[in-house]
Each structure stands twice: as structure tokens, then as C-alpha cells.
Design an enzyme around this catalytic site. Structure first.
Site, PDB file in Angstrom:
ATOM      1  N   LYS A 112      42.756  13.829  57.913  1.00 43.99           N
ATOM      2  CA  LYS A 112      41.775  14.485  57.607  1.00 43.99           C
ATOM      3  C   LYS A 112      41.532  13.812  55.588  1.00 43.99           C
ATOM      4  O   LYS A 112      42.309  13.046  55.557  1.00 43.99           O
ATOM      5  CB  LYS A 112      42.614  15.755  56.276  1.00 43.99           C
ATOM      6  N   THR A 196      34.379  26.142  68.410  1.00 47.72           N
ATOM      7  CA  THR A 196      35.270  27.133  67.530  1.00 47.72           C
ATOM      8  C   THR A 196      36.041  28.958  68.257  1.00 47.72           C
ATOM      9  O   THR A 196      37.015  28.895  68.183  1.00 47.72           O
ATOM     10  CB  THR A 196      34.850  27.251  66.551  1.00 47.72           C
ATOM     11  N   ASN A 227      29.410  30.976  61.214  1.00 47.08           N
ATOM     12  CA  ASN A 227      29.198  30.822  62.814  1.00 47.08           C
ATOM     13  C   ASN A 227      30.616  30.606  63.349  1.00 47.08           C
ATOM     14  O   ASN A 227      30.389  31.504  64.629  1.00 47.08           O
ATOM     15  CB  ASN A 227      29.534  28.731  62.134  1.00 47.08           C
ATOM     16  N   SER A 355      35.614  18.633  70.145  1.00 41.30           N
ATOM     17  CA  SER A 355      35.216  17.206  69.182  1.00 41.30           C
ATOM     18  C   SER A 355      35.815  15.547  70.514  1.00 41.30           C
ATOM     19  O   SER A 355      35.436  14.955  70.367  1.00 41.30           O
ATOM     20  CB  SER A 355      35.823  17.557  68.439  1.00 41.30           C
TER      21      SER A 355
HETATM   22  P1  NAD Z   1      30.892  30.280  57.389  1.00 36.85           P
HETATM   23  O1  NAD Z   1      30.629  29.011  56.192  1.00 36.85           O
HETATM   24  O2  NAD Z   1      29.512  29.418  59.108  1.00 36.85           O
HETATM   25  O3  NAD Z   1      30.419  31.235  57.493  1.00 36.85           O
HETATM   26  C1  NAD Z   1      32.057  32.085  57.272  1.00 36.85           C
HETATM   27  C2  NAD Z   1      31.558  33.406  56.012  1.00 36.85           C
HETATM   28  O4  NAD Z   1      32.511  34.591  55.732  1.00 36.85           O
HETATM   29  C3  NAD Z   1      30.508  33.647  55.520  1.00 36.85           C
HETATM   30  O5  NAD Z   1      29.832  35.100  56.311  1.00 36.85           O
HETATM   31  C4  NAD Z   1      30.381  34.426  54.315  1.00 36.85           C
HETATM   32  O6  NAD Z   1      29.579  34.663  54.270  1.00 36.85           O
HETATM   33  C5  NAD Z   1      31.955  34.735  54.839  1.00 36.85           C
HETATM   34  N1  NAD Z   1      32.640  35.358  53.127  1.00 36.85           N
HETATM   35  C6  NAD Z   1      33.216  34.054  52.485  1.00 36.85           C
HETATM   36  N2  NAD Z   1      33.596  35.148  51.873  1.00 36.85           N
HETATM   37  C7  NAD Z   1      33.960  36.249  52.014  1.00 36.85           C
HETATM   38  C8  NAD Z   1      34.636  37.060  51.578  1.00 36.85           C
HETATM   39  N3  NAD Z   1      35.323  37.429  50.871  1.00 36.85           N
HETATM   40  N4  NAD Z   1      35.234  38.810  52.616  1.00 36.85           N
HETATM   41  C9  NAD Z   1      34.504  38.287  53.865  1.00 36.85           C
HETATM   42  N5  NAD Z   1      33.367  37.470  54.270  1.00 36.85           N
HETATM   43  C10 NAD Z   1      33.355  36.698  53.059  1.00 36.85           C
HETATM   44  O7  NAD Z   1      31.871  28.824  57.115  1.00 36.85           O
HETATM   45  P2  NAD Z   1      32.437  29.327  59.629  1.00 36.85           P
HETATM   46  O8  NAD Z   1      32.578  27.824  59.922  1.00 36.85           O
HETATM   47  O9  NAD Z   1      32.236  29.988  60.399  1.00 36.85           O
HETATM   48  O10 NAD Z   1      34.242  28.942  58.847  1.00 36.85           O
HETATM   49  C11 NAD Z   1      35.239  30.278  59.123  1.00 36.85           C
HETATM   50  C12 NAD Z   1      36.847  29.714  58.696  1.00 36.85           C
HETATM   51  O11 NAD Z   1      36.777  29.025  59.679  1.00 36.85           O
HETATM   52  C13 NAD Z   1      36.898  29.024  57.533  1.00 36.85           C
HETATM   53  O12 NAD Z   1      38.432  28.871  57.544  1.00 36.85           O
HETATM   54  C14 NAD Z   1      37.012  27.492  58.966  1.00 36.85           C
HETATM   55  O13 NAD Z   1      38.037  26.635  57.963  1.00 36.85           O
HETATM   56  C15 NAD Z   1      36.876  27.950  59.740  1.00 36.85           C
HETATM   57  N6  NAD Z   1      37.193  27.052  60.929  1.00 36.85           N
HETATM   58  C16 NAD Z   1      35.820  26.600  61.455  1.00 36.85           C
HETATM   59  C17 NAD Z   1      35.806  25.500  62.738  1.00 36.85           C
HETATM   60  C18 NAD Z   1      33.891  26.111  62.314  1.00 36.85           C
HETATM   61  O14 NAD Z   1      33.997  25.190  63.978  1.00 36.85           O
HETATM   62  N7  NAD Z   1      33.244  26.174  62.456  1.00 36.85           N
HETATM   63  C19 NAD Z   1      36.405  25.304  62.728  1.00 36.85           C
HETATM   64  C20 NAD Z   1      37.669  25.860  62.729  1.00 36.85           C
HETATM   65  C21 NAD Z   1      38.346  26.551  61.439  1.00 36.85           C
END
Ligand code: NAD
Length: 421
Positions: A112, A196, A227, A355
Site C-alpha cells: 500500500k 468490485t 462506483n 487488477s
Molecule cells: P465512490 O466515491 O464512488 O462512492 C462513495 C459513495 O458514498 C458516494 O456516492 C458518496 O456520496 C457516498 N457517501 C459518502 N458519505 C456517505 C454517508 N455518510 N452516507 C451515505 N453515503 C455516503 O467510492 P467507491 O469507489 O464506490 O468506494 C466505496 C467504498 O468501497 C470505499 O470504502 C472503498 O474503499 C471501497 N472499495 C472500492 C473499490 C473500487 O474498486 N471502487 C474496491 C475496494 C473497496
């Protein structure tokens, strides 16, 4: 130790990671040397990155790269650009990557990286110079056979493209396998964007199947419509699940009759929020996670399901799309109440799995169709889920413990085979 120090220590992610390692080593009755080797990263780089800012001044940023272990293969893990990045956070995340890769049986160790910065306050040019500077600083320890970074919080395909280009210029060779999450035109993989969420949906389906129920006709609540959450909602909907509530940082939309995720995404694109989706009502924030449903998909932030609300959760299955949405003290409460939690290191491992596929495609210079990627992802997630579900049943432990046990058994076997223990 004063109270502040105790509080600080208990919220230190690296101390939590070490505790989880300790528990898994003890539960499996492994050699103490396994704990001693894995309790600290094998290598940590702390780097200073001078960046010429747009106003002509030079600002020096601090960056980290932690390689938790390379016993199971080259280190693998994302790079985070965030003002709150700390060395302990990066070390903890690298240990969790070791477990995530091991539970998926990927030939990688955990890595990381992070840079302490506020990317939202940087111009595009400053962000590019910082990305390139970071890679120059860590170039001696990364590479397709050493350590392969990827995107994480506030880094994206464009940042990966700059970093890959910088590395290629430094080594004087085309080396797309040095980094994953690249744009398609530079060797990114088809299917990475959805991976994911796809992994989460498959994990939900497999767990339900194992427990003897069917996703068709089930209901789901999705926290975070970004996402992972929005694509997860669409894929679950395609499997016959009724999406009854979704939220984002601005509010939520609830309709027990079910909502079309595509239409919600369109509404969010138009209005900037999921709130006010036609036919829906808004529930108070404090009631969102405790809505009655079959599947709860936390896909936003860490520490959402805690000892304070775990007793009120009315979902049957929680699938952790986010990293760390459930606190350690909530886990036993949920387990006792019969709520199944598919842990993050398994539920959201679809991203790192694709990945891995990207890296394989880069090294072999052959590229797969989206269907091929999705089929392989499906096989990997199904295999890992069944193994973890079997361990959970055999040992009478929750799926988080089962996933750590599966992962650690594999890492310990690698340490043994290498003659390190
Ligand atoms: P993103 O930024 O696309 O989406 C996050 C969403 O959460 C947004 O819609 C935001 O408005 C919402 N949000 C923020 N605060 C909030 C709250 N208090 N209540 C409700 N909704 C809220 O991010 P992402 O890529 O979808 O990632 C989301 C989670 O998944 C993270 O913890 C990330 O580490 C994990 N994750 C993502 C991936 C990936 O490939 N995208 C891979 C592994 C883990």
C-alpha cells in the site's frame, strides 16, 4: 498511559490489524514465527517529494510505500492521496492487502502507498508532477516483479497513466505491468470498472445459496451510491433483487416496492443526489442502516455498523463493499444475532482480482474480452466464498474470522515452503 493515548491506540488501524493477525495465528495454532514475521511490514519506504507548484514555489510532500510481505508474490496494493494519510494507516492497509490477496489465492503479497496531500487543492499540472515525483522516489522498490501499485482513494486511471509513463521513462522500457487500474488504451483491463461491485453481487448470491435461500425476490438496502454501490445495485437488481433503499452523502431514497437502479443513477446525474427519486420517501439518517431487508450493502465509509446500532440491524446478510464498514465490537453482536457478514477482504476483492488479470494480460501481451474477464472473476469469487463458508461452518466462527484463517493458512504455507519458518 493517559486516556488520550489509549483512545489513540485503539483507533490506530495498524494496532487493529496486528490484533486480527494475533487472533488468526492463535486460532490456527500456527508457529509464533508467523506472527513475528507478519506483525510488521517487510519493507517501508518514507519519501520526500519536491514539487514545483504553479506559483513557482517548491512544496515538499511526504509519501509512503509499505510492502507487508513478498512471501506470496510481488507486493500489490493501491496508492492513496489524502491529507489524513499516516504511516500506520499505510502499514495496516498493506497487511490487509496480504490477507485480501491470500483469501483470493492471488500470487501477490500485500502493499500500500500514500501521499499526504489534498488532491482537491492541486491543479492538474501539480497533481501530475506530484504523481511523477512519487514514482521517481519509489522506483527502486517497485516493478512488475517487485511491487505493483493501483488506484485508491483520490487516485484514478489518469494518475496511474502518469505513474506508469514515468516508470517506463526511468527504466527505458515499456512496462505496463508495473501498475494496474490504467486506462484501457495503456493496457487496462476490460471489466475493471465494474469488478468490485460484480464481486459483491456474486458473493451475496453464493452466500445466500450456501444458506439455502434465493436472491430472487429478496430486498436490498445500499449505503453509498458511488462506483461500488450503484453498480452493485444494478447487478443485484439484474439477479432479481428488489432495491428498496439507497443513500449518498446528501440523503436517501426509500420505496419498499423497489426502485430501478438505472433510473436512480439517471436521477442522480440530473439532480446531483439520490434524494427525491420519484415515488420514494426519505427516512431519517439514523434509521437507514436498520431498515428491514435481506441484504445490506455498505458501500460508502468505514465504521458504519458499530456496537451502537448492531442490535438494531434487520438485514439477514451484510456484504461489505466498503473497506472496514463494521467495527470489531459489532462483529460478535451480529454473529450472535444470526446476521451473516461477508467481510471486506472477500466481498470487495473483485477489484484486486481483476487488477491481477490486468497484470497477467500486460505480462503476456494478450488481452481478454469483458466476458472472459467476468467469467474468470466469477470462478475466483465463487471458489473463495465456498472455502470461507466451509471454514466458517466447520469452526463455528464468523466469516471474517474464517476469511482470515483461510488467508493466513496460505501465507503460513508459503513461509514454510520458502524455509523462513
Ligand atoms: P465512490 O466515491 O464512488 O462512492 C462513495 C459513495 O458514498 C458516494 O456516492 C458518496 O456520496 C457516498 N457517501 C459518502 N458519505 C456517505 C454517508 N455518510 N452516507 C451515505 N453515503 C455516503 O467510492 P467507491 O469507489 O464506490 O468506494 C466505496 C467504498 O468501497 C470505499 O470504502 C472503498 O474503499 C471501497 N472499495 C472500492 C473499490 C473500487 O474498486 N471502487 C474496491 C475496494 C473497496
Amino acid at each position: 498511559m493517559n486516556v488520550d493515548a489509549v483512545v489513540k491506540q485503539s483507533s490506530n488501524p495498524f494496532i487493529s490489524a496486528q490484533r486480527q493477525l494475533r487472533n488468526a495465528v492463535d486460532r490456527l495454532g500456527l508457529d509464533e514465527a508467523v506472527y513475528e514475521i507478519l506483525k510488521e511490514p517487510a519493507r517501508v519506504a518514507v519519501v520526500s517529494i519536491p514539487v514545483r507548484m504553479d506559483d513557482g514555489s517548491v512544496k515538499v510532500f511526504t509519501g509512503y510505500r509499505s510492502q507487508h510481505t513478498v512471501a506470496t508474490g510481488p507486493a500489490k496494493g493501491g496508492i492513496r492521496f489524502h491529507p489524513g494519510v499516516t504511516l500506520d494507516e499505510v502499514k495496516a492497509l498493506s497487511m490487509w492487502m496480504t490477507f485480501k490477496c491470500a483469501v483470493m489465492e492471488l500470487p501477490f503479497g500485500g502493499g500500500k502507498g500514500g501521499v499526504v496531500c489534498n488532491p482537491k487543492a492541486l491543479s492538474r499540472g501539480e497533481l501530475e508532477r506530484l504523481s511523477r515525483g512519487y514514482v521517481r522516489a519509489i522506483a527502486p522498490i517497485i516493478g512488475p516483479e517487485r511491487d505493483i501499485p493501483a488506484p485508491d482513494v483520490y487516485t484514478d486511471a489518469q494518475v496511474m497513466a502518469w505513474m506508469m509513463d514515468e516508470y517506463c521513462q526511468l527504466v527505458g522500457a515499456d512496462a505496463p505491468g508495473v501498475i494496474t487500474g490504467k486506462p484501457l488504451v495503456l493496457g487496462g483491463s476490460a471489466g475493471r470498472h465494474e469488478a468490485t461491485a460484480r464481486g459483491c453481487a456474486i458473493a451475496a448470491r453464493e452466500t445466500a445459496r450456501y444458506q439455502g435461500w434465493d436472491l430472487r425476490g429478496a430486498t436490498a438496502v445500499i449505503q453509498g451510491f458511488g462506483n461500488a454501490g450503484s453498480i452493485g445495485a444494478r447487478l443485484l437488481h439484474e439477479m432479481g433483487v428488489r432495491i428498496i433503499a439507497v443513500s449518498d452523502s446528501t440523503g436517501n431514497a426509500y420505496n419498499p416496492q423497489g426502485m430501478d437502479p438505472g433510473a436512480i443513477a439517471e436521477h442522480k446525474r440530473r439532480t446531483g443526489s439520490v434524494r427525491g427519486f420519484p415515488g420514494s420517501e426519505e427516512v431519517p439518517d439514523s434509521e437507514f442502516l436498520t431498515l428491514e431487508c435481506d441484504i445490506l450493502l455498505p458501500a460508502a465509509l468505514e465504521n458504519q455498523i458499530t456496537a451502537d446500532n448492531a442490535r438494531d440491524i434487520r438485514a439477514r446478510l451484510i456484504v461489505e463493499a466498503a473497506n472496514g464498514p463494521t467495527t470489531p465490537d459489532a462483529d460478535p453482536i451480529l454473529f450472535e444475532r444470526g446476521v451473516t457478514v461477508v467481510p471486506d477482504i472477500l466481498a470487495n476483492a473483485g477489484g484486486v482480482t481483476v487488477s491481477y488479470f490486468e497484470w497477467v494480460q500486460n505480462l503476456t501481451r494478450t488481452y481478454w474480452t469483458e466476458d472472459e474477464v467476468n467469467q474468470r472473476l466469477e470462478q475466483s469469487i465463487v471458489r473463495a466464498c465456498r472455502r470461507v463458508l466451509d471454514i466458517g461452518r466447520q469452526h463455528g466462527v464468523n466469516l471474517r474470522e474464517a476469511a482470515y484463517m483461510a488467508a493466513l493458512e496460505r501465507v503460513a504455507a508459503a513461509l514454510r515452503a520458502r524455509g523462513w519458518i
